[in-house]
Write a protein that holds these residues in place. Structure first.
Motif, PDB file in Angstrom:
ATOM      1  N   GLY A   1     -38.098  69.307 -30.363  1.00 43.94           N
ATOM      2  CA  GLY A   1     -38.138  69.404 -28.903  1.00 43.94           C
ATOM      3  C   GLY A   1     -37.217  68.349 -28.344  1.00 43.94           C
ATOM      4  O   GLY A   1     -36.020  68.392 -28.547  1.00 43.94           O
TER       5      GLY A   1
ATOM      6  N   LEU B   1     -47.827  60.553 -29.525  1.00 45.93           N
ATOM      7  CA  LEU B   1     -46.410  60.822 -29.273  1.00 45.93           C
ATOM      8  C   LEU B   1     -45.610  59.649 -29.818  1.00 45.93           C
ATOM      9  O   LEU B   1     -45.851  58.500 -29.438  1.00 45.93           O
ATOM     10  CB  LEU B   1     -46.146  60.990 -27.776  1.00 45.93           C
ATOM     11  CG  LEU B   1     -44.698  61.293 -27.382  1.00 45.93           C
ATOM     12  CD1 LEU B   1     -44.258  62.656 -27.916  1.00 45.93           C
ATOM     13  CD2 LEU B   1     -44.510  61.216 -25.868  1.00 45.93           C
TER      14      LEU B   1
ATOM     15  N   ARG C   1     -53.324  66.222 -25.073  1.00 41.98           N
ATOM     16  CA  ARG C   1     -52.648  67.474 -24.748  1.00 41.98           C
ATOM     17  C   ARG C   1     -53.314  68.121 -23.529  1.00 41.98           C
ATOM     18  O   ARG C   1     -54.350  67.654 -23.044  1.00 41.98           O
ATOM     19  CB  ARG C   1     -52.683  68.399 -25.965  1.00 41.98           C
ATOM     20  CG  ARG C   1     -52.111  67.741 -27.216  1.00 41.98           C
ATOM     21  CD  ARG C   1     -52.224  68.599 -28.443  1.00 41.98           C
ATOM     22  NE  ARG C   1     -51.142  69.587 -28.497  1.00 41.98           N
ATOM     23  CZ  ARG C   1     -50.986  70.445 -29.491  1.00 41.98           C
ATOM     24  NH1 ARG C   1     -51.847  70.467 -30.514  1.00 41.98           N
ATOM     25  NH2 ARG C   1     -49.977  71.301 -29.482  1.00 41.98           N
TER      26      ARG C   1
ATOM     27  N   ASP D   1     -45.906  69.835 -33.375  1.00 42.07           N
ATOM     28  CA  ASP D   1     -44.905  70.706 -32.759  1.00 42.07           C
ATOM     29  C   ASP D   1     -43.601  70.589 -33.520  1.00 42.07           C
ATOM     30  O   ASP D   1     -43.417  69.702 -34.355  1.00 42.07           O
ATOM     31  CB  ASP D   1     -44.701  70.380 -31.282  1.00 42.07           C
ATOM     32  CG  ASP D   1     -44.098  69.006 -31.043  1.00 42.07           C
ATOM     33  OD1 ASP D   1     -43.798  68.721 -29.881  1.00 42.07           O
ATOM     34  OD2 ASP D   1     -43.907  68.214 -31.992  1.00 42.07           O
TER      35      ASP D   1
ATOM     36  N   LEU E   1     -44.745  64.858 -31.913  1.00 36.90           N
ATOM     37  CA  LEU E   1     -46.141  64.946 -31.501  1.00 36.90           C
ATOM     38  C   LEU E   1     -46.982  65.095 -32.754  1.00 36.90           C
ATOM     39  O   LEU E   1     -46.773  66.031 -33.542  1.00 36.90           O
ATOM     40  CB  LEU E   1     -46.364  66.129 -30.555  1.00 36.90           C
ATOM     41  CG  LEU E   1     -47.744  66.173 -29.885  1.00 36.90           C
ATOM     42  CD1 LEU E   1     -47.922  64.984 -28.939  1.00 36.90           C
ATOM     43  CD2 LEU E   1     -47.951  67.486 -29.141  1.00 36.90           C
TER      44      LEU E   1
ATOM     45  N   ARG F   1     -44.352  68.506 -22.909  1.00 34.78           N
ATOM     46  CA  ARG F   1     -45.556  68.870 -23.670  1.00 34.78           C
ATOM     47  C   ARG F   1     -46.821  68.849 -22.822  1.00 34.78           C
ATOM     48  O   ARG F   1     -47.907  69.053 -23.341  1.00 34.78           O
ATOM     49  CB  ARG F   1     -45.703  67.917 -24.864  1.00 34.78           C
ATOM     50  CG  ARG F   1     -44.569  68.047 -25.870  1.00 34.78           C
ATOM     51  CD  ARG F   1     -44.547  66.851 -26.824  1.00 34.78           C
ATOM     52  NE  ARG F   1     -43.534  67.027 -27.860  1.00 34.78           N
ATOM     53  CZ  ARG F   1     -42.245  66.761 -27.698  1.00 34.78           C
ATOM     54  NH1 ARG F   1     -41.806  66.322 -26.515  1.00 34.78           N
ATOM     55  NH2 ARG F   1     -41.381  66.939 -28.682  1.00 34.78           N
TER      56      ARG F   1
END
Length: 300
Positions: free
Chosen positions: A100, A68, A60, A97, A106, A38
């Protein structure tokens, strides 16, 4: 990145995996992959943090603050992801998001050190109840969540096994709690998506809304189930107060009335969940917690 997971998390995970925890051993590499995927910059690990996940304050690539969160599969992180997607920010933290790294979420950054528990009790309960009202929505089509009946059925089996070796007083409470569950599971007046582990510390201050819920362990069932942990909030203060029993019963009544629920169903689920938590605390070697929870259950 080198870091040590919070001791609170290490201890709690040891209770649920007494023979060793491969997830914890692999955590540094899991963090490295999730951060790299990320393109995140880590500010700090949230301490003391929770009992079922690692929470990291991050930024980010564009500098936007975020969180996170990483959790072992046994704590159902993908169910949390699905619930947050369904709520889509209404009453709850927003997921930033999709799937993943397995078990990694996230999330938007709230104010992690400011929960409704910081408010006076009456105001805290009012704000918490208002947050719950927004979360109780129709479940998504294509059921992906455990039901209250399924989750409490597993818990009931563990309670029966533990009651036999816990003494007469605990066994009597277990019998009462199991009878309450039996009367409740087949007569639910509504079916909603529930937070599952809702309490004051799970409601944090935010920018886009005064308060938002975090950390669900989502389940589908009747709304009264979701009030059980809220009723016993600040249980240490309740136990220390001579008016603890009366305050507890008044709390059940006021929360039920404010959310237009049946007070007896709120009482029944509060009893079941307090006894289940108390018996589980005994099983993993936390006698002080067990004592508090079972005394509280006896007031109901």
């Amino acid at each position: 990145m080198a870091f040590a997971p919070p001791q609170r998390l290490v201890k709690a995970l040891g209770e649920t995996a007494p023979d060793g925890d491969g997830w914890l051993e692999e955590l540094p590499e899991t963090v490295r992959r999730a951060v790299a995927l990320r393109e995140l910059t880590v500010d700090r690990v949230q301490v003391p943090g929770g009992r079922s996940s690692l929470v990291m304050l991050v930024r980010r690539a564009d500098g936007t603050p975020a969180v996170l969160k990483l959790a072992p599969p046994r704590f159902r992180p993908e169910a949390e992801r699905a619930a947050l997607a369904h709520w889509d920010g209404l009453g709850a933290v927003q997921a930033l998001d999709g799937p993943g790294t397995a078990g990694a979420l996230l999330l938007e950054r709230l104010h992690p050190d400011v929960s409704v528990r910081s408010l006076p009790e009456a105001k805290a309960l009012l704000e918490a109840a208002g947050t719950l009202r927004r979360l109780w929505v129709e479940p998504p089509a294509g059921q992906v969540f455990e039901t209250v009946a399924e989750r409490t059925g597993r818990q009931a089996e563990a309670m029966r096994s533990s009651a036999a070796i816990s003494g007469a007083a605990v066994a009597a409470l277990v019998d009462e709690a199991l009878a309450a569950r039996e009367a409740l599971v087949g007569t639910a007046p509504e079916v909603r998506l529930l937070h599952g582990t809702f309490r004051q510390s799970k409601v944090l201050a935010a920018e886009r809304s005064p308060w938002l819920a975090v950390g669900p362990d989502p389940v589908v069932g009747e709304c009264a189930f979701d009030l059980a942990r809220l009723v016993r909030d600040r249980v240490e203060d309740l136990i220390a107060s001579p008016s603890g029993p009366a305050t507890t019963r008044r709390r059940v009544r006021k929360l039920a009335e404010s959310l237009e629920l049946d007070g007896e169903r709120v009482r029944g689920w509060t009893l079941f969940r307090a006894v289940e938590s108390g018996v589980r605390a005994l099983r993993v070697g936390r006698p002080r917690d067990a004592e508090l929870l079972l005394e509280f259950a006896g007031w109901l």
